[in-house]
Write a protein that holds these residues in place. Structure first.
Motif, PDB file in Angstrom:
ATOM      1  N   ASP A  68      86.014 -47.083 -19.721  1.00 22.86           N
ATOM      2  CA  ASP A  68      85.021 -46.473 -20.600  1.00 22.86           C
ATOM      3  C   ASP A  68      84.061 -47.519 -21.146  1.00 22.86           C
ATOM      4  O   ASP A  68      84.196 -48.729 -20.872  1.00 22.86           O
ATOM      5  CB  ASP A  68      85.701 -45.681 -21.726  1.00 22.86           C
ATOM      6  CG  ASP A  68      86.580 -46.548 -22.619  1.00 22.86           C
ATOM      7  OD1 ASP A  68      86.339 -47.773 -22.716  1.00 22.86           O
ATOM      8  OD2 ASP A  68      87.524 -46.006 -23.227  1.00 22.86           O
ATOM      9  N   GLU A  69      83.110 -47.080 -21.932  1.00 21.50           N
ATOM     10  CA  GLU A  69      82.063 -47.959 -22.457  1.00 21.50           C
ATOM     11  C   GLU A  69      82.643 -49.072 -23.321  1.00 21.50           C
ATOM     12  O   GLU A  69      82.231 -50.235 -23.231  1.00 21.50           O
ATOM     13  CB  GLU A  69      81.047 -47.124 -23.245  1.00 21.50           C
ATOM     14  CG  GLU A  69      80.066 -47.923 -24.100  1.00 21.50           C
ATOM     15  CD  GLU A  69      79.118 -48.811 -23.308  1.00 21.50           C
ATOM     16  OE1 GLU A  69      78.412 -49.630 -23.911  1.00 21.50           O
ATOM     17  OE2 GLU A  69      79.083 -48.693 -22.055  1.00 21.50           O
ATOM     18  N   GLN A 126      85.712 -50.412 -23.267  1.00 24.17           N
ATOM     19  CA  GLN A 126      86.432 -51.383 -22.445  1.00 24.17           C
ATOM     20  C   GLN A 126      85.463 -52.277 -21.675  1.00 24.17           C
ATOM     21  O   GLN A 126      85.654 -53.493 -21.597  1.00 24.17           O
ATOM     22  CB  GLN A 126      87.357 -50.652 -21.464  1.00 24.17           C
ATOM     23  CG  GLN A 126      88.546 -49.986 -22.113  1.00 24.17           C
ATOM     24  CD  GLN A 126      89.344 -49.161 -21.124  1.00 24.17           C
ATOM     25  OE1 GLN A 126      88.786 -48.540 -20.220  1.00 24.17           O
ATOM     26  NE2 GLN A 126      90.653 -49.151 -21.280  1.00 24.17           N
ATOM     27  N   SER A 130      87.367 -50.198 -28.770  1.00 21.73           N
ATOM     28  CA  SER A 130      88.565 -49.370 -28.733  1.00 21.73           C
ATOM     29  C   SER A 130      89.279 -49.445 -30.075  1.00 21.73           C
ATOM     30  O   SER A 130      89.068 -50.395 -30.854  1.00 21.73           O
ATOM     31  CB  SER A 130      89.502 -49.858 -27.631  1.00 21.73           C
ATOM     32  OG  SER A 130      90.024 -51.142 -27.980  1.00 21.73           O
ATOM     33  N   SER A 161      92.072 -36.609 -27.868  1.00 23.36           N
ATOM     34  CA  SER A 161      91.762 -37.963 -27.420  1.00 23.36           C
ATOM     35  C   SER A 161      92.160 -39.010 -28.453  1.00 23.36           C
ATOM     36  O   SER A 161      92.351 -40.185 -28.107  1.00 23.36           O
ATOM     37  CB  SER A 161      90.264 -38.081 -27.110  1.00 23.36           C
ATOM     38  OG  SER A 161      89.500 -37.820 -28.286  1.00 23.36           O
ATOM     39  N   PRO A 182      94.023 -43.998 -20.368  1.00 22.57           N
ATOM     40  CA  PRO A 182      93.209 -43.299 -19.356  1.00 22.57           C
ATOM     41  C   PRO A 182      93.644 -43.579 -17.928  1.00 22.57           C
ATOM     42  O   PRO A 182      93.261 -42.865 -17.001  1.00 22.57           O
ATOM     43  CB  PRO A 182      91.802 -43.836 -19.618  1.00 22.57           C
ATOM     44  CG  PRO A 182      92.010 -45.170 -20.244  1.00 22.57           C
ATOM     45  CD  PRO A 182      93.258 -45.034 -21.060  1.00 22.57           C
TER      46      PRO A 182
END
Length: 492
Positions: free
Chosen positions: A223-224, A226, A308, A385, A412
């Protein structure tokens, strides 16, 4: 082997042989004709005698020459030899802790039997708890963090220097696009997002760096947040001019302690870049000024950075000690597979050393009353989430209370796998001065234990195992008390 270690091993052997023959240094001096001070320097690993001197000592002590010069130690000193030959003292930068290697060598040479017993004990404990070289190095880094309250101003200043040089706006989190542009334009990186996906065995890796071609391989599906963190770490390695580094994230192997330490430096830099110090401090001040806890404001703050939850909570461990003088805290990461009933505490940091829990009771059941475990249970059922919880945990056995913040997210890359990140702040006068919502009646308050096996809470509805460790301690106390009574009764 290092020359200093060869000297030390010879000195240890000479001292052992001398003491076995009931000779004092003065006596060996008289026997060999060598000066007492010279022999003392040999035994302390300061000097290595020339062959003719070794031959002389061999003759007078009636020990074969080959045995004298052999690097093999007998079983009583073997653990010391293993430690020295492993070069582990060379791998660890002892200067980080204000220790000189020469001081350790002096300790070993002056009391070899006692040091050997200590080392043997440590080795046995390490075996019992499956304590690997990796665990030892990670524990050393944690100790370094704790010794500095996990705040490193030189790295904070480097982030400010970088932001100024590359015109990065630190009033907000940078995006991955901004950092990618710097990596490509300034450091000549090539970004490849297709290669890792071809290898099923690499599903746990987020990135791999190929230094020869400056190629960064990225996992499919990151994801963005990470992606931004990975880019920030790569920038850290380049901007801080760190070449002795690890090449995968998460890392899978290392060759030297410096690589583990440099990985920490790069991660710290990355966290400070994506969560700027001043912005986080202002948001925390706003949260702490409220008379009641504002969960919405907390989650808004967490989501307001391009990071995160783990990076956010880690960053709290940097900022709270420095900006608010809140140093009595711990950080935990726990993983859990849905419906497994098992929880693994696989990352922790304790800025003061008396905190519980710790990940050492590997075969015991962590307390199900922890907020860390509750949010994991919640997210595995809800399918959300993100699950967040706050709790004041009271440890009756330690007479300590902690304000706990916990977030749980789904992994994820692994189906039905979840992780919780928690930070615990000790309730004391300093926390009361800084945080105004501690009396908020809406905050859940619970008595908690460390593990079920060590917990005295009666009629616990979520207990997973009987308190066998506690019962054993109580039984031993009773036995001790009765023995004391008998001793007093019959000594008259």
């Amino acid at each position: 082997m290092e020359e200093d270690y060869i000297k030390l091993i010879f000195g240890l052997k000479l001292k052992q042989i001398r003491t076995e023959k009931n000779l004092s240094l003065f006596g060996l001096s008289k026997l060999s004709g060598l000066s007492k001070s010279y022999l003392n320097e040999i035994e302390n690993g300061k000097k290595y005698p020339k062959p003719d001197k070794i031959a002389l000592l061999s003759d007078k002590l009636e020990v074969p020459y080959d045995q004298m010069v052999s690097l093999k130690l007998d079983k009583n000193l073997a653990p010391i030899g293993e430690l020295l030959q492993s070069k582990i003292l060379k791998e660890i930068p002892l200067d980080l802790f204000g220790i000189k290697e020469s001081n350790l060598i002096d300790i070993v040479s002056n009391a070899p039997a006692k040091v050997n017993a200590f080392i043997s004990t440590i080795i046995e404990i390490a075996k019992h708890y499956n304590f690997s070289r990796e665990s030892f190095f990670l524990a050393s880094v944690r100790s370094f963090q704790e010794a500095n309250n996990n705040y490193f101003d030189d790295l904070e200043q480097q982030v400010l220097k970088f932001a100024k040089a590359y015109q990065v706006d630190l009033t907000k989190s940078p995006t991955s696009k901004e950092l990618e542009e710097i990596l490509i334009e300034e450091y000549g990186y090539k970004i490849n997002e297709n290669e890792l996906a071809k290898y099923e065995d690499l599903e746990s890796l987020r990135s791999v760096f190929i230094p020869k071609t400056n190629t960064l391989l990225l996992a499919d599906g990151i994801d963005e947040a990470q992606r931004t963190f990975i880019y920030a770490k790569e920038i850290a390695y380049n901007f801080l001019e760190i070449s002795d580094r690890l090449h995968s994230f998460p890392w899978i192997k290392f060759e030297r302690f410096d690589q583990v330490l440099n990985n920490f430096y790069a991660s710290y830099f990355a966290g400070a870049l994506v969560i700027p110090k001043e912005e986080l401090t202002l948001k925390l001040e706003e949260l702490f000024e409220k008379e009641t806890f504002d969960a919405e404001l907390f989650t808004k703050m967490l989501n307001g950075f391009n990071a995160s939850p783990e990076t956010f909570y880690q960053r709290l461990t940097n900022i709270l000690p420095k900006a608010f003088n809140i140093k009595n805290l711990f950080f935990l990461r726990i993983t859990h597979r849905a419906n497994s009933g098992k929880y693994y505490l696989n990352k922790e940091l304790h800025l003061t050393h008396h905190h519980s829990p710790r990940a050492n009771e590997t075969n015991e059941h962590y307390c199900r009353r922890w907020m860390s475990l509750k949010v994991l249970e919640d997210i595995s059922k809800s399918g959300n989430s993100h699950e967040f919880g706050v709790q004041i945990s009271n440890y009756p056995s330690h007479e300590n209370q902690y304000l706990i913040f916990s977030s749980a997210t789904q992994d994820p890359f692994r189906e039905n796998q979840y992780r919780s990140i928690s930070i615990g702040l000790l309730l004391n006068k300093q926390l009361e001065r800084k945080v105004k919502f501690l009396e908020d009646e809406n905050i859940i308050r619970k008595d908690v234990g460390v593990t079920c096996e060590r917990c005295a809470i009666q009629n616990c509805e979520v207990r997973q195992a009987p308190a066998i460790v506690l019962k054993k301690r109580e039984r031993n106390r009773k036995i001790e008390s009765i023995v004391d009574e008998l001793t007093e009764k019959f000594q008259v």
